[in-house]
Design an enzyme around this catalytic site. Structure first.
Site, mmCIF file in Angstrom:
data_model
loop_
_atom_site.group_PDB
_atom_site.id
_atom_site.type_symbol
_atom_site.label_atom_id
_atom_site.label_comp_id
_atom_site.label_asym_id
_atom_site.label_seq_id
_atom_site.Cartn_x
_atom_site.Cartn_y
_atom_site.Cartn_z
ATOM 1 N N LYS A 140 70.148 66.603 77.280
ATOM 2 C CA LYS A 140 70.986 66.520 76.570
ATOM 3 C C LYS A 140 71.420 65.456 75.820
ATOM 4 C CE LYS A 140 71.212 71.549 76.279
ATOM 5 N NZ LYS A 140 72.900 73.001 76.885
ATOM 6 N N LYS A 182 58.016 71.722 70.444
ATOM 7 C CA LYS A 182 58.638 73.310 70.598
ATOM 8 C C LYS A 182 59.646 73.314 69.248
ATOM 9 C CE LYS A 182 62.141 74.921 73.511
ATOM 10 N NZ LYS A 182 63.504 75.190 74.835
ATOM 11 N N LYS A 192 66.689 73.774 67.538
ATOM 12 C CA LYS A 192 67.099 73.302 66.336
ATOM 13 C C LYS A 192 67.528 71.874 66.418
ATOM 14 C CE LYS A 192 71.956 73.945 66.229
ATOM 15 N NZ LYS A 192 72.089 73.623 64.714
#
Ligand code: AMP
Ligand code: TRP
Length: 330
Positions: free
Chosen positions: A111, A195, A198
């Site tokens: 992230k 994949k 969002k």
């Protein structure tokens, strides 16, 4: 009856990956399991910085859960923020969590590499997730493949706490099992073949209006095999999304597969496959799309559902927290 817990972050519009990888499992389990499904609003704060947007996203996930078919008579649906004792449990668990366990966690690295701020909340995200899970004593935690490490951390932390503060015969925390889909729906690709996520902006939202939905589906990547040539369905993104929704053994998937392999005399191109996917989505989510419109106009009902869900969850969480506090000497 086995108890199940899972949750999703309210980080914007849900997509087919969330549905096939998570929500579909919850719905399939709700007839014969005791279900706790929550909205991970505290987790969302590791990235959300717009309060109005977060508030709206939290409600939207609940509406979408209900629209997809989670039944509040069978499933306790609640917001993480309505059961704030989980943060106390997270603290208790953080005190037995070796720092290296968080250093090894891959989601923080992934992230922050994507640009999320490297906050302490993001760093200890897996501890809060462990608290969510352990707080209701579940047997099973259905999640997507990307959550496997978080469930392993949860099991490790539960074992550490039990080891320090309890005995094997009388543990504080039950050790839950992950339930991870490994069939064709395990990882749903997005319109670019990566994949569906969002953060890649490659999702398909089954609640989109028909016209933009069809347009989006027509954008799915495909190769340039001509319409009259046989094609390999297993290498095609449209086919993969189709089977993620219905399963590889479904009759509709078999019919579509046959057209790829043995194109009819007038040809079968990727445009036809995409049209088939579009029709499948309208068919599969027709009821959900209607229900969602009704739910968006019935905020009172949604609040009732959340109130009942929070009451049921709080009762369990209070019992588990009391057990953990007492064991630790508080
Ligand atoms: P996220 O929105 O990434 O936090 O994911 C919420 C849930 O949906 C998790 O259980 C994920 O594993 C699942 N999920 C997200 N994206 C996909 C995907 N492309 N394929 C399958 N499952 C997914
Ligand atoms: N980390 C999960 C996700 O990104 C969301 C989540 C938070 C969760 N707490 C949980 C999932 C507890 C299952 C159980 O999808």
């Amino acid at each position: 009856m086995k108890r199940v817990l899972s949750g999703l972050q309210p980080s914007g519009q849900l997509h087919l990956g969330n549905y096939a990888g998570a929500i579909k499992q919850f719905i399939a389990m709700q007839d014969d399991h005791e279900m706790f499904v929550f909205v991970a609003s505290y987790h969302a704060l590791t990235s959300a910085r717009d309060a109005d947007e977060l508030r709206a996203n939290i409600r939207q996930v609940v509406v979408d859960y209900l629209a997809f078919g989670l039944d509040p008579k069978k499933t306790n649906i609640y917001l993480q923020q309505d059961v704030p004792q989980v943060t106390e449990l997270a603290w208790l668990l953080s005190c037995v969590c070796p720092k290296h366990m968080m250093d090894k966690a891959t989601s923080f690295k992934d992230k922050t590499a994507k640009g999320l701020a490297a906050s302490i909340g993001l760093y200890t995200y897996p501890i809060l997730q462990a608290a969510d899970i352990l707080s209701v004593d579940p047997d099973l935690v259905p999640v997507g493949e990307d959550q496997r490490q978080h469930i392993e951390i949860t099991r490790d932390l539960a074992q550490k706490f039990n080891h320090h503060f309890a005995s094997e015969e009388d543990p504080v925390f039950k050790i839950p099992d992950a339930m991870i889909r490994t069939d064709s729906g395990a990882v749903v690709p997005g319109i670019d073949g990566q994949k569906m996520s969002k953060s890649y902006n490659n999702g398909i939202d089954p609640f989109m209006d028909e016209k933009p939905l069809r347009k989006r589906i027509m954008k799915i990547v495909s190769d340039s095999t001509p319409v009259d040539q046989p094609k390999d369905p297993d290498c095609d993104t449209t086919y993969q999304i189709f089977t993620a929704l219905v399963g590889k053994d479904d009759e509709r998937a078999a019919v579509l597969r046959d057209k790829y392999v043995n194109p009819p005399a007038d040809g079968f191109g990727y445009g036809h496959a995409k049209q088939a996917l579009f029709e499948l989505i309208l068919d599969e989510f027709g009821e959900a799309r209607k229900r969602r419109i009704d739910l968006m106009n019935d905020a009172g009902y949604v609040e009732e559902v959340l109130k009942d869900g929070a009451a049921a969850a709080s009762e369990r969480v209070a019992a588990v927290t009391a057990r953990a506090r007492a064991a630790a000497g508080l």
